[in-house]
Design an enzyme around this catalytic site. Structure first.
Site, PDB file in Angstrom:
ATOM      1  N   LYS A  17      77.032 -40.959   0.144  1.00 52.75           N
ATOM      2  CA  LYS A  17      75.800 -41.117  -0.571  1.00 52.75           C
ATOM      3  C   LYS A  17      74.671 -40.156   0.136  1.00 52.75           C
ATOM      4  O   LYS A  17      73.820 -39.752  -0.539  1.00 52.75           O
ATOM      5  CB  LYS A  17      75.064 -42.934  -1.250  1.00 52.75           C
ATOM      6  CG  LYS A  17      76.275 -43.052  -2.371  1.00 52.75           C
ATOM      7  CD  LYS A  17      75.391 -44.073  -2.625  1.00 52.75           C
ATOM      8  CE  LYS A  17      75.852 -44.853  -4.386  1.00 52.75           C
ATOM      9  NZ  LYS A  17      77.700 -45.745  -3.652  1.00 52.75           N
TER      10      LYS A  17
HETATM   11  C1  LIG Z   1      78.458 -45.227  -4.816  1.00 48.97           C
HETATM   12  C2  LIG Z   1      79.705 -45.692  -4.094  1.00 48.97           C
HETATM   13  C3  LIG Z   1      81.819 -45.563  -4.288  1.00 48.97           C
HETATM   14  C4  LIG Z   1      81.347 -44.849  -5.994  1.00 48.97           C
HETATM   15  O1  LIG Z   1      81.160 -43.980  -6.336  1.00 48.97           O
HETATM   16  P1  LIG Z   1      80.796 -43.247  -7.885  1.00 48.97           P
HETATM   17  O2  LIG Z   1      79.953 -41.982  -7.642  1.00 48.97           O
HETATM   18  O3  LIG Z   1      79.723 -44.155  -7.881  1.00 48.97           O
HETATM   19  O4  LIG Z   1      81.950 -43.669  -8.610  1.00 48.97           O
HETATM   20  C5  LIG Z   1      82.062 -46.303  -4.061  1.00 48.97           C
HETATM   21  N1  LIG Z   1      82.255 -46.502  -2.533  1.00 48.97           N
HETATM   22  C6  LIG Z   1      81.370 -46.408  -1.692  1.00 48.97           C
HETATM   23  C7  LIG Z   1      81.553 -46.875  -0.525  1.00 48.97           C
HETATM   24  C8  LIG Z   1      79.782 -46.522  -2.514  1.00 48.97           C
HETATM   25  O5  LIG Z   1      79.155 -46.443  -1.970  1.00 48.97           O
END
Ligand SMILES: *Cc1c(COP(=O)(O)O)cnc(C)c1O
Length: 471
Positions: free
Chosen positions: A113
């Site tokens: 993220k």
């Molecule tokens: C947010 C997240 C996901 C999922 O990603 P999306 O974009 O919501 O599909 C998977 N793994 C981790 C570690 C995350 O922080």
């Protein structure tokens, strides 16, 4: 480039306007009016660019209301080696023959993220300064989103963050990451309750339109188009790394994506629609398999939060994927009337059935899917460590598990590494009998002083906190 709503009820708007809004006024999601196309010549020219300049080339196709020099300065300020752990920014790490990890978790909070959120922090500061405005970001988090948002917005002028988290329910490492921030514009609010209680408060505060306008409340959740656009970049980057030196300059790769809200893999779908040679997009879920079921059967049946399991890949514990609507919009030929018919059906019947279209999900869009369980996660973490010495996090393990049967000769399979294992050390200990390796600079963060207020789940208390410290 202008933006429309998936449900057809929004006049075309420029990027910086949709940037500061959440949902479109008609309840839909903002989408670009057309998907920009990238030619094979452009793709080859982009091969040699530093990551920041590749990001600029991709993002300027989506962002046409910021002067090009400013946009380039923003991507260069964001994707720096000091922020993303080295010159590579996003390294490609080989596992087995044909199987790679795309290292998206080198940023400040050790989860993918950061890739989009760090850009958003710089973008917000820039746009708000230009408008002479300020923004108060209100969010709820069960872990990764909250810390990525706080590290992106800390110290930014014109922005304050109010982040609600369920008291005592995140890992000690995740708590330390968030609560140890001492910046004046970051406000950690721990709520006696569960994640849904935090989410309900956010909805209540944002639903009070007078309060929302007076205090300029904004969001950075995964439906923000700027986050999707920033995530498109690393698909181009992964492709160029995995095909460097290939005989065919347009050689294909496949990606496997641990998925929850469908934001990360949606960016892959966008990249593929732009002309990037992606063979397959392999969608991995955990026990919460709404999306896996859709791509396998064509039936979409979101679950209630009472039917959502708590798993050892908690960032994927989602049963109603907010970004999925953007993919269905494309599947419906970008026709808002057809999209809206499906969403009305969803509201009335709790599901919709596109099983007649199921074959096209793979044939036309490259999507396949699979699930992974707690036992699979542990076995995959052990197997990858035994074979390669690399320790992967539980979410990434779901990706590797689901990817394996789809590895094809001659086509690199890139699993997106969505977090580093240290964030989820309890599961690593369960799998390996020892704690996860800790990257440099994170020793003893659990012992740092923490700055957090703990409250009862009370909307008025949150409003008062915002009013007292708003940007
Ligand atoms: C947010 C997240 C996901 C999922 O990603 P999306 O974009 O919501 O599909 C998977 N793994 C981790 C570690 C995350 O922080």
């Amino acid at each position: 480039m202008r933006y429309l709503s998936t449900r057809g009820g929004m006049a075309p708007q420029p990027f910086t306007d949709v940037l500061l809004e959440g949902l479109a006024p008609d309840g839909g999601l903002a989408v670009p009016e057309a998907i920009p196309q990238v030619s094979p010549e452009q793709l080859q020219a982009w091969r040699a660019l530093p990551y920041a300049d590749l990001a600029y080339e991709v993002l300027k196709l989506f962002i046409t209301d910021i002067p090009e020099d400013d946009l380039r300065a923003l991507t260069r300020a964001t994707y720096r080696p000091e922020v993303f752990g080295g010159e590579a920014i996003v390294p490609l790490k080989p596992l087995n023959p044909g199987l790679f990890l795309l290292g998206l978790s080198e940023g400040p909070t050790l989860a993918f993220k950061d890739m989009a959120m760090q850009f958003l922090g710089n973008l917000f500061e820039y746009v708000l300064a230009r408008r002479g405005s300020t923004l108060n970001i209100l969010g709820a988090t069960s872990g990764d989103t909250g810390s990525a948002a706080e590290y992106a917005m800390r110290g930014k002028k014109g922005v304050a963050v109010f982040m609600l988290s369920p008291a005592g329910r995140m890992s000690a490492f995740q708590r330390a990451q968030m609560y140890s921030l001492q910046d004046d514009n970051i406000h950690n609010i721990a709520v006696h309750g569960v994640f849904d209680d935090c989410q309900d408060i956010v909805k209540a505060v944002s639903g009070d339109l007078t309060f929302k306008t007076t205090h300029r409340i904004g969001a950075v959740n995964s439906i923000n188009w700027a986050r999707i656009a920033a995530q498109v970049v690393y698909y181009f980057h992964g492709w160029r790394l995995a095909t460097a030196g290939a005989a065919d300059p347009m050689a294909q790769v496949s990606f496997a994506v641990p998925s929850g809200n469908f934001g990360n893999i949606l960016a892959g779908h966008v990249a593929r629609s732009m002309g990037l040679p992606i063979r397959r997009l392999v969608l991995a879920t955990n026990e919460n398999n709404v999306l896996e079921e859709f791509f396998r059967t064509g039936i979409y049946r979101p679950r209630a939060s009472s039917e959502t399991y708590e798993t050892s890949s908690p960032s994927m514990d989602i049963s109603k994927a907010s970004n999925f609507e953007r993919f269905v919009y494309d599947l419906m030929g970008r026709d808002p009337v057809r999209l809206k018919t499906l969403w009305d059906q969803l509201a009335e019947q709790g599901a919709f059935d596109l099983s007649a279209r199921q074959p096209s999900l793979e044939a036309q869009y490259g999507f396949v899917s699979g699930t992974s369980t707690h036992a699979d996660r542990l076995a995959t973490i052990r197997q990858v460590r035994a074979e390669t010495g690399v320790v992967i996090d539980p979410h990434t393990a779901d990706g590797v598990k689901v990817a394996r049967p789809y590895v094809e000769p001659g086509i690199p399979m890139l699993v997106l590494e969505t977090a580093l294992p240290v964030k989820f050390s309890a599961t690593i200990e369960e799998a390996l009998g020892e704690p996860a390796p800790r990257p440099a600079g994170f020793d003893g963060i659990e012992q740092l002083p923490q700055r957090v207020q703990t409250i009862e789940p009370d909307v008025q208390v949150v409003k008062d906190l915002i009013a007292a410290s708003a940007a």
